[in-house]
Enzyme design. Structure first.
Site, PDB file in Angstrom:
ATOM      1  N   ASP A   1      -1.713  -1.111   5.812  1.00 25.56           N
ATOM      2  CA  ASP A   1      -2.038  -0.615   7.150  1.00 25.56           C
ATOM      3  C   ASP A   1      -3.528  -0.545   7.434  1.00 25.56           C
ATOM      4  O   ASP A   1      -3.934  -0.068   8.492  1.00 25.56           O
ATOM      5  CB  ASP A   1      -1.431   0.781   7.356  1.00 25.56           C
ATOM      6  CG  ASP A   1      -2.100   1.840   6.480  1.00 25.56           C
ATOM      7  OD1 ASP A   1      -2.273   1.583   5.273  1.00 25.56           O
ATOM      8  OD2 ASP A   1      -2.461   2.906   7.005  1.00 25.56           O
TER       9      ASP A   1
ATOM     10  N   ASP B   1       0.867  -1.166   0.000  1.00 29.80           N
ATOM     11  CA  ASP B   1       0.000   0.000   0.000  1.00 29.80           C
ATOM     12  C   ASP B   1       0.913   1.228   0.000  1.00 29.80           C
ATOM     13  O   ASP B   1       2.123   1.129   0.240  1.00 29.80           O
ATOM     14  CB  ASP B   1      -0.884  -0.042   1.248  1.00 29.80           C
ATOM     15  CG  ASP B   1      -1.726   1.199   1.412  1.00 29.80           C
ATOM     16  OD1 ASP B   1      -2.395   1.600   0.454  1.00 29.80           O
ATOM     17  OD2 ASP B   1      -1.700   1.785   2.508  1.00 29.80           O
TER      18      ASP B   1
ATOM     19  N   ASP C   1      -0.185   5.092   1.089  1.00 30.30           N
ATOM     20  CA  ASP C   1      -0.416   6.011   2.214  1.00 30.30           C
ATOM     21  C   ASP C   1      -0.469   5.249   3.535  1.00 30.30           C
ATOM     22  O   ASP C   1      -1.262   4.315   3.687  1.00 30.30           O
ATOM     23  CB  ASP C   1      -1.742   6.753   2.018  1.00 30.30           C
ATOM     24  CG  ASP C   1      -1.785   7.546   0.723  1.00 30.30           C
ATOM     25  OD1 ASP C   1      -1.544   8.748   0.774  1.00 30.30           O
ATOM     26  OD2 ASP C   1      -2.044   6.942  -0.340  1.00 30.30           O
TER      27      ASP C   1
END
Length: 224
Positions: A173, A12, A14
């Protein structure tokens, strides 16, 4: 095969590779302020990140007086214009990120990105930080078409295809990351330092890292 048996490690963007929270919060606040709404702190915005800019903004609006579709459409355009013009003012890789990427590539793995950020914006921030050339591909939230952003497995499958196939792991996250990885049949590693919407232990990841110094040993354990 690499020394830890993964051919592809996807990430991922961000809250995983890059701490984009300062610039995203500034864009949200620019949009909110344009209609006289109160602004939010970076810490308030962090849990709103992960589902794409529109999802983030909708949560910001809900927290500051409500969200209707017409106003969301208006502010979404303002947010994107501001963010595009100020995309890498505060954004930086997390500590140890570049060393971990270097070690993966040195070990024979390909590294790639699957983000719910618009593909053009993901590419732009990577270009501005001089990171784009490190990655085999960048799959954005709009790359696969409507309804096929994470948690759909479609972008993970496309990342694997574009990266040449092979044993894959994914690092993220958010619940979107973990669900997408598992739906695609690949192990998922959660970053405890990211923009968590819930406690990291509740994401259902196969492993958790507290920093990038733990990534390669964690991949080795998962491979075994």
């Amino acid at each position: 095969m690499t020394h830890f048996s993964f051919d592809i490690v996807g990430f991922d963007l961000d809250g995983t590779l890059l701490d984009t929270s300062g610039d995203l919060a500034a864009a949200v606040n620019h949009a909110l302020d344009s209609i006289g709404r109160p602004t939010l702190s970076v810490e308030q915005v962090k849990p709103m990140i992960g589902g794409g800019a529109r999802h983030m903004l909708a949560q910001g609006m809900a927290a500051t007086g409500g969200c209707d579709t017409a106003t969301l459409d208006l502010l979404h355009a303002r947010l994107l214009a501001y963010y595009e013009a100020n995309i890498a003012v505060l954004t930086r890789p997390y500590p140890g990120t570049l060393d971990a990427l270097d070690a993966l590539v040195a070990g024979g793995a390909k590294v790639a990105i699957v983000t719910n950020k618009l593909e053009a914006l993901a590419t732009q921030v990577l270009v501005e930080l001089d990171l784009l050339d490190r990655f085999a591909c960048v799959i954005g939230g709009d790359t696969m078409g409507p309804g096929k952003a994470k948690p759909s497995p479609a972008p993970i499958h496309e990342m694997i295809r574009r990266s040449g196939g092979g044993r894959t792991a994914f690092v993220g996250d958010s619940i979107f990351d973990i669900e997408a990885a598992h739906a695609a049949g690949v192990p998922a590693i959660a970053c405890s330092f990211g923009f968590l919407m819930q406690p990291v232990a509740e994401l259902g990841a196969d492993a958790i890292i507290d920093g990038y110094d733990e990534l390669l040993p964690t991949l080795a354990r998962l491979a075994a």
